[in-house]
Design a protein around this motif. Structure first.
Motif, PDB file in Angstrom:
ATOM      1  N   GLU A 237       1.048  -1.366  -0.419  1.00 12.27           N
ATOM      2  CA  GLU A 237       0.054   0.280  -0.200  1.00 12.27           C
ATOM      3  C   GLU A 237       1.422   0.993  -0.227  1.00 12.27           C
ATOM      4  N   GLN A 238       0.738   2.247  -0.469  1.00 10.10           N
ATOM      5  CA  GLN A 238       1.704   3.484  -0.640  1.00 10.10           C
ATOM      6  C   GLN A 238       0.779   4.483  -1.330  1.00 10.10           C
ATOM      7  N   PRO A 239       0.609   5.761   0.266  1.00  8.72           N
ATOM      8  CA  PRO A 239       0.270   6.973  -0.697  1.00  8.72           C
ATOM      9  C   PRO A 239       0.206   7.391  -1.870  1.00  8.72           C
ATOM     10  N   ALA A 240      -1.043   7.836  -1.432  1.00  9.73           N
ATOM     11  CA  ALA A 240      -1.506   8.185  -3.590  1.00  9.73           C
ATOM     12  C   ALA A 240       0.170   9.833  -3.922  1.00  9.73           C
ATOM     13  N   GLU A 241      -0.198  10.815  -2.639  1.00  4.90           N
ATOM     14  CA  GLU A 241       1.058  11.089  -3.608  1.00  4.90           C
ATOM     15  C   GLU A 241       1.839  10.631  -3.991  1.00  4.90           C
TER      16      GLU A 241
ATOM     17  N   GLU B 273      -5.887   7.869   0.198  1.00  3.87           N
ATOM     18  CA  GLU B 273      -5.408   8.278   0.585  1.00  3.87           C
ATOM     19  C   GLU B 273      -4.026   7.524   0.296  1.00  3.87           C
ATOM     20  N   ASN B 274      -4.586   5.933   0.311  1.00  4.50           N
ATOM     21  CA  ASN B 274      -3.603   5.368   0.232  1.00  4.50           C
ATOM     22  C   ASN B 274      -4.402   4.169  -0.957  1.00  4.50           C
ATOM     23  N   VAL B 275      -3.145   3.959  -1.639  1.00  2.00           N
ATOM     24  CA  VAL B 275      -3.687   3.411  -2.398  1.00  2.00           C
ATOM     25  C   VAL B 275      -2.945   1.751  -2.875  1.00  2.00           C
ATOM     26  N   PRO B 276      -3.965   0.482  -2.758  1.00  2.00           N
ATOM     27  CA  PRO B 276      -3.236  -1.084  -3.200  1.00  2.00           C
ATOM     28  C   PRO B 276      -2.425  -1.086  -4.237  1.00  2.00           C
ATOM     29  N   VAL B 277      -1.368  -1.650  -3.582  1.00  3.20           N
ATOM     30  CA  VAL B 277      -0.157  -1.458  -5.525  1.00  3.20           C
ATOM     31  C   VAL B 277       0.528  -3.623  -5.275  1.00  3.20           C
TER      32      VAL B 277
ATOM     33  N   LEU C 211       3.207  -5.144  -7.085  1.00  2.00           N
ATOM     34  CA  LEU C 211       3.740  -5.163  -7.793  1.00  2.00           C
ATOM     35  C   LEU C 211       3.950  -6.744  -9.465  1.00  2.00           C
ATOM     36  N   ILE C 212       4.027  -6.634 -10.112  1.00  2.00           N
ATOM     37  CA  ILE C 212       3.864  -7.586 -11.505  1.00  2.00           C
ATOM     38  C   ILE C 212       4.737  -7.687 -12.683  1.00  2.00           C
ATOM     39  N   GLU C 213       5.025  -8.726 -12.013  1.00  2.00           N
ATOM     40  CA  GLU C 213       6.742  -9.575 -12.988  1.00  2.00           C
ATOM     41  C   GLU C 213       6.590 -10.316 -13.835  1.00  2.00           C
ATOM     42  N   THR C 214       7.125 -10.212 -15.187  1.00  2.00           N
ATOM     43  CA  THR C 214       6.711 -10.436 -16.691  1.00  2.00           C
ATOM     44  C   THR C 214       7.992 -11.056 -17.116  1.00  2.00           C
ATOM     45  N   SER C 215       8.303 -11.434 -18.375  1.00  2.00           N
ATOM     46  CA  SER C 215       9.352 -11.969 -18.776  1.00  2.00           C
ATOM     47  C   SER C 215      10.140 -10.329 -19.670  1.00  2.00           C
ATOM     48  N   GLU C 216       8.626  -9.807 -19.923  1.00  2.00           N
ATOM     49  CA  GLU C 216       9.014  -8.592 -20.883  1.00  2.00           C
ATOM     50  C   GLU C 216       9.562  -7.329 -20.019  1.00  2.00           C
ATOM     51  N   LYS C 217       8.706  -7.483 -18.634  1.00  2.00           N
ATOM     52  CA  LYS C 217       8.588  -5.937 -18.215  1.00  2.00           C
ATOM     53  C   LYS C 217       8.178  -5.816 -16.211  1.00  2.00           C
ATOM     54  N   SER C 218       8.735  -5.083 -16.084  1.00  2.00           N
ATOM     55  CA  SER C 218       7.523  -4.904 -14.354  1.00  2.00           C
ATOM     56  C   SER C 218       7.037  -3.801 -14.293  1.00  2.00           C
ATOM     57  N   SER C 219       5.829  -4.190 -13.690  1.00  2.00           N
ATOM     58  CA  SER C 219       5.295  -3.287 -13.822  1.00  2.00           C
ATOM     59  C   SER C 219       4.705  -2.863 -12.109  1.00  2.00           C
ATOM     60  N   ALA C 220       4.216  -2.209 -11.627  1.00  2.00           N
ATOM     61  CA  ALA C 220       3.826  -1.592 -10.242  1.00  2.00           C
ATOM     62  C   ALA C 220       1.645  -1.086 -10.684  1.00  2.00           C
ATOM     63  N   LEU C 221       1.341  -1.865 -10.417  1.00  2.00           N
ATOM     64  CA  LEU C 221      -0.012  -1.645 -10.939  1.00  2.00           C
ATOM     65  C   LEU C 221      -1.252  -1.246  -9.508  1.00  2.00           C
ATOM     66  N   ALA C 222      -1.861   0.080  -9.731  1.00  2.00           N
ATOM     67  CA  ALA C 222      -2.418   0.411  -8.789  1.00  2.00           C
ATOM     68  C   ALA C 222      -4.442  -0.298  -9.076  1.00  2.00           C
ATOM     69  N   VAL C 223      -4.617  -0.867  -7.689  1.00  2.00           N
ATOM     70  CA  VAL C 223      -6.244  -0.649  -8.551  1.00  2.00           C
ATOM     71  C   VAL C 223      -6.669  -0.253  -6.825  1.00  2.00           C
ATOM     72  N   ASP C 224      -8.307  -0.218  -7.326  1.00  2.00           N
ATOM     73  CA  ASP C 224      -8.899   0.651  -6.051  1.00  2.00           C
ATOM     74  C   ASP C 224      -9.009  -0.904  -4.914  1.00  2.00           C
ATOM     75  N   GLU C 225      -8.747  -2.006  -4.773  1.00  2.00           N
ATOM     76  CA  GLU C 225      -9.367  -2.137  -3.897  1.00  2.00           C
ATOM     77  C   GLU C 225      -8.931  -3.659  -4.231  1.00  2.00           C
ATOM     78  N   VAL C 226      -8.093  -4.720  -3.115  1.00  2.00           N
ATOM     79  CA  VAL C 226      -8.204  -6.090  -3.754  1.00  2.00           C
ATOM     80  C   VAL C 226      -8.711  -6.718  -2.649  1.00  2.00           C
TER      81      VAL C 226
END
Length: 601
Positions: free
Chosen positions: A346-350, A380-384, A386-401
């Motif tokens: 979880e990360q602060p939105a700012e 204020e706080n966003v669930p994030v 961490l996605i890792e594939t063979s091509e790239k690594s991404s941080a995906l922000a969602v509304d709710e897990v």
């Protein structure tokens, strides 16, 4: 059977929740009977001190209304109707405790049965899926023969290396891969690998190499064909496309190298200098791409001059059973493979910019709502994730897990069959349907690559504010109502009332739980219905807490209570309640008040 197991698991969780409710109700009953007994004893002693009768004796314990002279007042007290009633309440509380214990025993037995059923289904599932699976190595002989024959026709020396021969692949996927794969191998020999003389001049080994790799990633089978040949000359592709009037001169000049490589898939385009059995017709790569896209797959190219070329095919599994992570975006539930997720935080939105650093690693930040062209909620706080594939690594922000759940992915039909960004849909344990996202495709594509479809019912926004079009329902038809009450029966009745009105109920057992839910939700409810007397935090304390917080002070609150006194009503309005209803009340009055408060809000 897997879906039925999910339903069983859901019902087991609901049963466990009801046991907890019964436990709480039993505790309330014990508290009430204890207080009743204590107050009765105190009143009895007080009455005895002042020589006043406490309660009238029950009729079957009196003789014509006259007290028996052989019993004094204290001896008669135990035979009053009131005392008998308290005794019955104590016995009822004990019976409820006994029922609760029996329920817990039954729950344990059901859990054991469920575990046995789960193991049985998993064993059967593995065996059934194995019937559909064959190892990729079963094609080794055919692939080697194709490369050898093509190399002889082209007077070249080529060696094929295969990685992932032991991977088991669905027969349907293998059938879809064979022809595109054979064509890519022939192309690699004919177009990619140089002649032995040319390779010797370039300082390469005379024998060219083609590396074929196959592996699974999430819900996809990924296959790459890499040669160590001369690569694709981008300028030659552009010139051929211009000669064949496939593109304009202006477009050719504006193209990047990556865009120019995609020209190879155009019909009628070939870089071969002469016609042969293997190349020169300009139709092969177009057919390859068409066949792959027909299976909802993708093909991409990477090439470097004098280093070689890599073609990567990605095909979704036609039917898969997998552990999926359920998340929410703008109120809609979506699913994607859990194995792609390396970490949830979880990360602060700012603090969420274009990149996120975690333990020295840098992740490109993406928002699921934006990828799906949905409004991004403000929190204020966003669930994030961490996605890792063979091509790239991404941080995906969602509304709710939400949770992880085993799902069966079923292919889409009709108009949704070839929709990019979706690999299928799954029926969840509660009976709802969740779209299963092709997360890798979405992360590698622009947001506009995903087209809105009928299963997404999102509000349109203008300058961050929600607007209503002709097809949207007014706000009062999309309400979320929080119900705060410690009585399970009251929660059930009011929840059913809210659902029948077409609104979404949110349940809390007391004020403290209500605050916890409000803090976790991205969007606050439109109206709150609350009782006054509740454990841990009562209605007055909840209302006072809401009015102190900027995010919640504007939420209309309706108090529903049996306290009809003016002092209780006055205290509620002093704190800031919007409406005060005394039980019993008319259901239509409550609904009208909710509508009125929602509109004014």
């Amino acid at each position: 059977m897997v879906i039925s197991r999910s339903v069983f698991e859901q019902r087991l969780a609901e049963f466990e929740g009801q046991i907890e409710e019964l436990r709480n109700s039993t505790a309330r009953l014990h508290r009430s009977t204890g207080k009743l007994e204590t107050d009765f004893e105190a009143d009895m002693l007080s009455a005895k001190q002042f020589s006043q009768p406490v309660f009238s004796l029950s009729s079957n314990r009196t003789n014509g209304g006259n007290k028996s002279p052989e019993f004094d007042q204290l001896e008669f007290d135990r035979y009053t109707e009131f005392h008998q009633t308290t005794r019955q309440l104590v016995e009822t509380a004990s019976d409820a405790s006994a029922i609760n214990s029996e329920f817990e025993t039954l729950h344990d037995k059901l859990e054991q049965l469920f575990d046995y059923q789960r193991r049985l289904i998993e064993e059967m599932q593995d065996k059934l899926l194995r019937l559909r699976m064959v190892t990729f190595g079963s094609l080794t002989t055919r692939l080697n023969r194709t490369v050898r024959v093509t190399a002889e026709q082209e007077d070249k020396e080529v060696e094929l290396e295969i990685e992932g021969e032991n991977l088991e692949v669905d027969t349907q996927i293998l059938d879809a891969l064979i022809e595109p794969l054979l064509h890519l191998l022939r192309n690699a020999v004919a177009h990619g690998i140089e002649t032995p003389d040319m390779r010797r001049l370039l300082g390469k080994l005379e024998t060219g190499k083609i590396h074929l790799r196959i592996y699974s990633e999430g819900l996809h089978i990924v296959l790459s064909v890499t040669d160590d040949g001369g690569g694709i000359y981008v300028q030659a592709l552009k010139e051929k496309a211009l000669q064949n009037n496939l593109i304009s001169k202006e477009k050719a000049e504006a193209m990047s190298d990556e865009e120019a490589l995609e020209l190879i898939f155009l019909p009628g385009l070939t870089t071969a200098e002469k016609l042969s059995q293997v190349s020169g017709r300009g139709v092969g790569m177009n057919i390859v791409k068409t066949n792959i896209e027909r299976q909802q797959g993708t093909i991409s190219i990477q090439s470097e001059m004098q280093k070689g070329t890599t073609f990567t095919i990605r095909l979704p599994m036609s039917l898969a059973v997998t552990r999926a992570l359920l998340v929410k975006a703008n109120g809609q539930i979506f699913a994607f493979p859990l194995q792609l997720v390396r970490q949830v935080l979880e990360q602060p939105a700012e603090k969420l910019g274009k990149f996120l650093k975690v333990k020295g690693n840098e992740y490109a930040v993406s928002y699921l709502n934006k990828l799906l062209e949905l409004p991004v909620s403000k929190a204020e706080n966003v669930p994030v994730l961490l996605i890792e594939t063979s091509e790239k690594s991404s941080a995906l922000a969602v509304d709710e897990v939400l949770k992880a759940e085993e799902i069966v992915i079923k292919p889409l039909g009709g108009f949704l069959k070839n929709l990019p960004g979706l690999v299928g849909a799954a029926i969840l344990g509660d009976g709802s349907v969740a779209p299963v996202l092709d997360l890798i495709y979405l992360l590698n594509s622009s947001p506009s690559a995903f087209t809105r479809q009928s299963f997404i019912n999102e509000p349109q926004t203008t300058n961050g504010k929600q607007t209503i079009n002709e097809n949207q329902k007014p706000k009062t038809e999309n309400l979320s109502i929080m119900i705060v009450d410690d009585s399970p029966s009251v929660r059930h009745i009011n929840s059913k009332l809210i659902k029948n009105a077409g609104w979404q109920p949110i349940i809390a057992r007391d004020g403290l739980e209500a605050l916890e839910i409000l803090q976790a939700f991205q969007e606050p409810p439109d109206v709150i219905l609350t009782d006054v007397e509740m454990p841990r935090m009562d209605g007055y304390e909840l209302l006072a807490s809401l009015k102190k917080q900027e995010n919640f002070r504007q939420i209309p609150v309706i108090m529903i209570t049996s306290r009809a006194g003016d002092k209780h009503r006055q205290k509620a309005f002093e704190i800031g309640v919007s409406e005060y209803l005394v039980k019993p009340y008319e259901e239509k009055d409550l609904l009208e008040k909710i509508k009125s408060l929602a509109k004014s809000d």
